[in-house]
Motif scaffolding. Sequence first.
Motif, PDB file in Angstrom:
ATOM      1  N   GLY A   1      63.749  46.679  35.519  1.00 43.63           N
ATOM      2  CA  GLY A   1      62.281  46.561  35.899  1.00 43.63           C
ATOM      3  C   GLY A   1      61.296  46.742  35.296  1.00 43.63           C
ATOM      4  O   GLY A   1      60.164  46.234  35.535  1.00 43.63           O
ATOM      5  N   ARG A   2      61.495  46.492  34.427  1.00 40.82           N
ATOM      6  CA  ARG A   2      60.585  46.860  33.086  1.00 40.82           C
ATOM      7  C   ARG A   2      59.786  45.086  33.258  1.00 40.82           C
ATOM      8  O   ARG A   2      58.502  45.140  32.948  1.00 40.82           O
ATOM      9  N   MET A   3      60.486  44.435  33.035  1.00 42.55           N
ATOM     10  CA  MET A   3      60.525  42.774  33.114  1.00 42.55           C
ATOM     11  C   MET A   3      59.834  42.394  34.523  1.00 42.55           C
ATOM     12  O   MET A   3      58.712  42.198  34.643  1.00 42.55           O
ATOM     13  N   ARG A   4      60.785  42.851  36.126  1.00 44.32           N
ATOM     14  CA  ARG A   4      59.709  43.202  36.891  1.00 44.32           C
ATOM     15  C   ARG A   4      58.301  43.353  37.309  1.00 44.32           C
ATOM     16  O   ARG A   4      57.569  43.064  37.723  1.00 44.32           O
ATOM     17  N   SER A   5      58.203  44.324  36.417  1.00 43.55           N
ATOM     18  CA  SER A   5      56.797  45.333  36.494  1.00 43.55           C
ATOM     19  C   SER A   5      55.837  44.600  35.691  1.00 43.55           C
ATOM     20  O   SER A   5      54.630  43.827  36.086  1.00 43.55           O
ATOM     21  N   GLU A   6      56.312  43.565  34.582  1.00 46.30           N
ATOM     22  CA  GLU A   6      55.101  43.112  34.032  1.00 46.30           C
ATOM     23  C   GLU A   6      54.836  42.195  34.668  1.00 46.30           C
ATOM     24  O   GLU A   6      53.415  41.326  34.739  1.00 46.30           O
ATOM     25  N   ILE A   7      55.596  41.769  35.060  1.00 42.86           N
ATOM     26  CA  ILE A   7      55.321  39.830  35.964  1.00 42.86           C
ATOM     27  C   ILE A   7      54.322  39.948  37.158  1.00 42.86           C
ATOM     28  O   ILE A   7      53.523  39.661  37.097  1.00 42.86           O
ATOM     29  N   ALA A   8      55.231  41.484  37.980  1.00 43.88           N
ATOM     30  CA  ALA A   8      54.143  41.283  39.272  1.00 43.88           C
ATOM     31  C   ALA A   8      52.753  42.300  38.960  1.00 43.88           C
ATOM     32  O   ALA A   8      51.779  42.031  39.186  1.00 43.88           O
ATOM     33  N   THR A   9      52.731  43.203  37.711  1.00 40.77           N
ATOM     34  CA  THR A   9      51.417  43.295  37.260  1.00 40.77           C
ATOM     35  C   THR A   9      49.910  42.502  36.618  1.00 40.77           C
ATOM     36  O   THR A   9      49.520  42.025  37.235  1.00 40.77           O
ATOM     37  N   LEU A  10      50.993  40.600  35.796  1.00 35.95           N
ATOM     38  CA  LEU A  10      50.124  40.184  35.793  1.00 35.95           C
ATOM     39  C   LEU A  10      49.570  39.081  36.651  1.00 35.95           C
ATOM     40  O   LEU A  10      48.541  38.627  36.488  1.00 35.95           O
ATOM     41  N   ILE A  11      50.638  38.959  37.329  1.00 33.36           N
ATOM     42  CA  ILE A  11      50.091  38.181  38.836  1.00 33.36           C
ATOM     43  C   ILE A  11      48.689  39.524  39.166  1.00 33.36           C
ATOM     44  O   ILE A  11      47.771  38.798  39.968  1.00 33.36           O
ATOM     45  N   PHE A  12      48.881  40.681  39.634  1.00 31.90           N
ATOM     46  CA  PHE A  12      48.354  40.797  40.323  1.00 31.90           C
ATOM     47  C   PHE A  12      46.735  41.421  39.345  1.00 31.90           C
ATOM     48  O   PHE A  12      45.657  41.420  39.922  1.00 31.90           O
ATOM     49  N   TRP A  13      46.825  41.111  38.088  1.00 31.18           N
ATOM     50  CA  TRP A  13      45.537  41.502  37.637  1.00 31.18           C
ATOM     51  C   TRP A  13      44.521  40.176  37.322  1.00 31.18           C
ATOM     52  O   TRP A  13      43.245  40.087  37.643  1.00 31.18           O
ATOM     53  N   ASN A  14      45.458  38.914  37.251  1.00 36.23           N
ATOM     54  CA  ASN A  14      45.062  37.543  37.297  1.00 36.23           C
ATOM     55  C   ASN A  14      44.451  37.388  38.873  1.00 36.23           C
ATOM     56  O   ASN A  14      43.496  37.135  39.179  1.00 36.23           O
ATOM     57  N   SER A  15      44.792  37.808  40.414  1.00 36.06           N
ATOM     58  CA  SER A  15      44.359  37.985  41.614  1.00 36.06           C
ATOM     59  C   SER A  15      42.507  39.090  41.839  1.00 36.06           C
ATOM     60  O   SER A  15      41.669  38.766  42.010  1.00 36.06           O
ATOM     61  N   VAL A  16      42.705  40.225  40.647  1.00 33.17           N
ATOM     62  CA  VAL A  16      41.386  40.916  40.122  1.00 33.17           C
ATOM     63  C   VAL A  16      40.373  40.404  39.679  1.00 33.17           C
ATOM     64  O   VAL A  16      38.808  40.373  39.308  1.00 33.17           O
ATOM     65  N   TYR A  17      40.953  39.485  38.518  1.00 35.57           N
ATOM     66  CA  TYR A  17      40.096  39.017  37.532  1.00 35.57           C
ATOM     67  C   TYR A  17      40.993  38.348  37.058  1.00 35.57           C
ATOM     68  O   TYR A  17      41.666  37.289  36.228  1.00 35.57           O
ATOM     69  N   PRO A  18      40.355  36.355  38.040  1.00 33.42           N
ATOM     70  CA  PRO A  18      41.369  34.956  37.395  1.00 33.42           C
ATOM     71  C   PRO A  18      40.972  35.018  35.963  1.00 33.42           C
ATOM     72  O   PRO A  18      39.896  35.150  35.415  1.00 33.42           O
ATOM     73  N   GLY A  19      42.457  34.622  35.002  1.00 32.06           N
ATOM     74  CA  GLY A  19      42.556  33.864  33.489  1.00 32.06           C
ATOM     75  C   GLY A  19      42.322  35.135  33.035  1.00 32.06           C
ATOM     76  O   GLY A  19      42.545  34.768  31.793  1.00 32.06           O
ATOM     77  N   ILE A  20      42.673  36.343  33.736  1.00 30.58           N
ATOM     78  CA  ILE A  20      42.357  37.938  32.296  1.00 30.58           C
ATOM     79  C   ILE A  20      43.937  37.872  31.574  1.00 30.58           C
ATOM     80  O   ILE A  20      44.016  38.439  30.762  1.00 30.58           O
ATOM     81  N   SER A  21      45.473  36.691  32.704  1.00 31.80           N
ATOM     82  CA  SER A  21      45.958  37.083  31.844  1.00 31.80           C
ATOM     83  C   SER A  21      47.007  35.723  32.085  1.00 31.80           C
ATOM     84  O   SER A  21      46.373  35.386  33.019  1.00 31.80           O
ATOM     85  N   PRO A  22      48.118  35.824  31.460  1.00 33.74           N
ATOM     86  CA  PRO A  22      48.160  34.345  31.455  1.00 33.74           C
ATOM     87  C   PRO A  22      49.371  34.232  32.635  1.00 33.74           C
ATOM     88  O   PRO A  22      49.809  34.598  33.616  1.00 33.74           O
ATOM     89  N   GLU A  23      49.193  32.714  32.930  1.00 35.61           N
ATOM     90  CA  GLU A  23      49.917  32.058  34.028  1.00 35.61           C
ATOM     91  C   GLU A  23      51.416  32.472  34.091  1.00 35.61           C
ATOM     92  O   GLU A  23      51.916  32.171  33.099  1.00 35.61           O
ATOM     93  N   ILE A  24      52.030  32.410  35.532  1.00 35.47           N
ATOM     94  CA  ILE A  24      53.474  32.776  35.425  1.00 35.47           C
ATOM     95  C   ILE A  24      54.076  31.981  36.065  1.00 35.47           C
ATOM     96  O   ILE A  24      53.858  31.404  37.530  1.00 35.47           O
ATOM     97  N   TYR A  25      54.995  31.064  35.072  1.00 36.06           N
ATOM     98  CA  TYR A  25      55.815  29.966  35.805  1.00 36.06           C
ATOM     99  C   TYR A  25      57.114  29.327  36.694  1.00 36.06           C
ATOM    100  O   TYR A  25      57.649  29.449  37.302  1.00 36.06           O
ATOM    101  N   LEU A  26      57.981  31.014  35.600  1.00 37.03           N
ATOM    102  CA  LEU A  26      59.539  30.551  36.066  1.00 37.03           C
ATOM    103  C   LEU A  26      59.663  32.795  35.652  1.00 37.03           C
ATOM    104  O   LEU A  26      59.000  32.935  34.915  1.00 37.03           O
ATOM    105  N   PHE A  27      60.083  33.219  37.008  1.00 37.91           N
ATOM    106  CA  PHE A  27      60.790  34.608  36.269  1.00 37.91           C
ATOM    107  C   PHE A  27      62.413  34.080  36.904  1.00 37.91           C
ATOM    108  O   PHE A  27      63.038  34.390  38.077  1.00 37.91           O
TER     109      PHE A  27
END
Length: 418
Positions: free
Chosen positions: A94-120
């Motif tokens: 769940g720690r890894m799932r949370s990291e993916i979801a969090t990075l995607i959410f943060w990029n939605s509120v501030y585009p480019g603030i986190s690395p883009e995810i290509y594959l999970f």
Amino acid sequence: MTYDSYGNLTVAGVADYLKEKAIFPADAFLTVVDLHAVKESIEGFVNLIYHVYDQTGKSVVMKQMLSMPRFRIEDEKNNTVEDTDSEGWTLDLGRMRSEIATLIFWNSVYPGISPEIYLFDEPNRIIVMEDLMDLSLLRFELCRMVKHGHFTEKIGAFFARNLFYSSNLHLTNYKKSEVERFFVNPEYTALVPFLFHENIGVSWEREMIPGTAEKRAELVENPQIKAQFRRLEDKFLNDRECLIHTDLHSSNIMISATDVRIIDGEFAGFGPLAQDFGRLTASLTLNYLSWFGDDLRTAPEKADFQAYLLNTITDLYTTFQTEFRQLVETHREESYSLKTLDVEVYLIDQLQNALAYTGVNVMSRLANRGICYDLLRLPEAARLVPTLLGMDISKELLLNHRNYTTITDYTRLLKNLV
């Protein structure tokens, strides 16, 4: 062999895996670099992390959570990383799932603030993400006296947007409860023992350098400080204000002359923004203090960079407050809570709690185990003055944070230390 006996990819297996997943073409010639072998590139002990690139210049970073019962221990003193048994230690995916979801959410509120995810790839505990190797860890940049003027503009605005869009300021109670459930992370509390129980401000458990015992006793034996630790721990565990990183120190921010990224959201979850603000402010504070023990730079160089750090702390909070006020004004007619919000009172409360968490986080990085790189880079004898100053500042913030109504009140405290 593509995988070892624990199901972890070998170096050779990384190249085969990325071709199989069509991240790279089948005929690509791939170079795979274990980032644990590059000291400044990565910290941590529960992931395998690789930088992979082909002859065309295309590149990615791949992270695989280690399959137990093996994990990595990093010896900062001897600059080594070794694998060892981890009987009794388990890590939830769940720690890894949370990291993916969090990075995607943060990029939605501030585009480019986190690395883009290509594959999970959840079954294999693998994330493939954007390559940020051209960026440096903020902590090492600070210790090299490299100035980045755009840092506060981006992080301050991100803090405001993240707070607004993941809290009851924007979300209905029902929607927020749904979002909270989505971001539940079993690792959210991972820092609790380190921050609140083993901390030098309340415990003798972790060793410190000689010359600190008397001042440490003033902290450990102070009932008011103990009460603040209990309050801040309770707030961390129960105040689900917004989505926070929890561990946002300067080694979890990557930076270049034009770019700023937040990485490693593995412990993210819903909690008080003040912890993120406090952890980052503590990082900047620790770097500020470290120059009092540095004999390699001239006095004018150190004074100039310390002035930059004070401006950085001020600009970080000022940008956050300006962006937050704008968000409230833009959306005020959308909800009753915004119509009735006293913005200035709200922002002062945020500041005061952030400074209290700054005190906790500064002290958490002063013991020998868990010491920040800013102090570790100094000879042990040269760490004493910065360490004692850090203890003084932490005590002041925990006991008197309610006396601070502007961030300049805090930077003035730092400026007047010696």
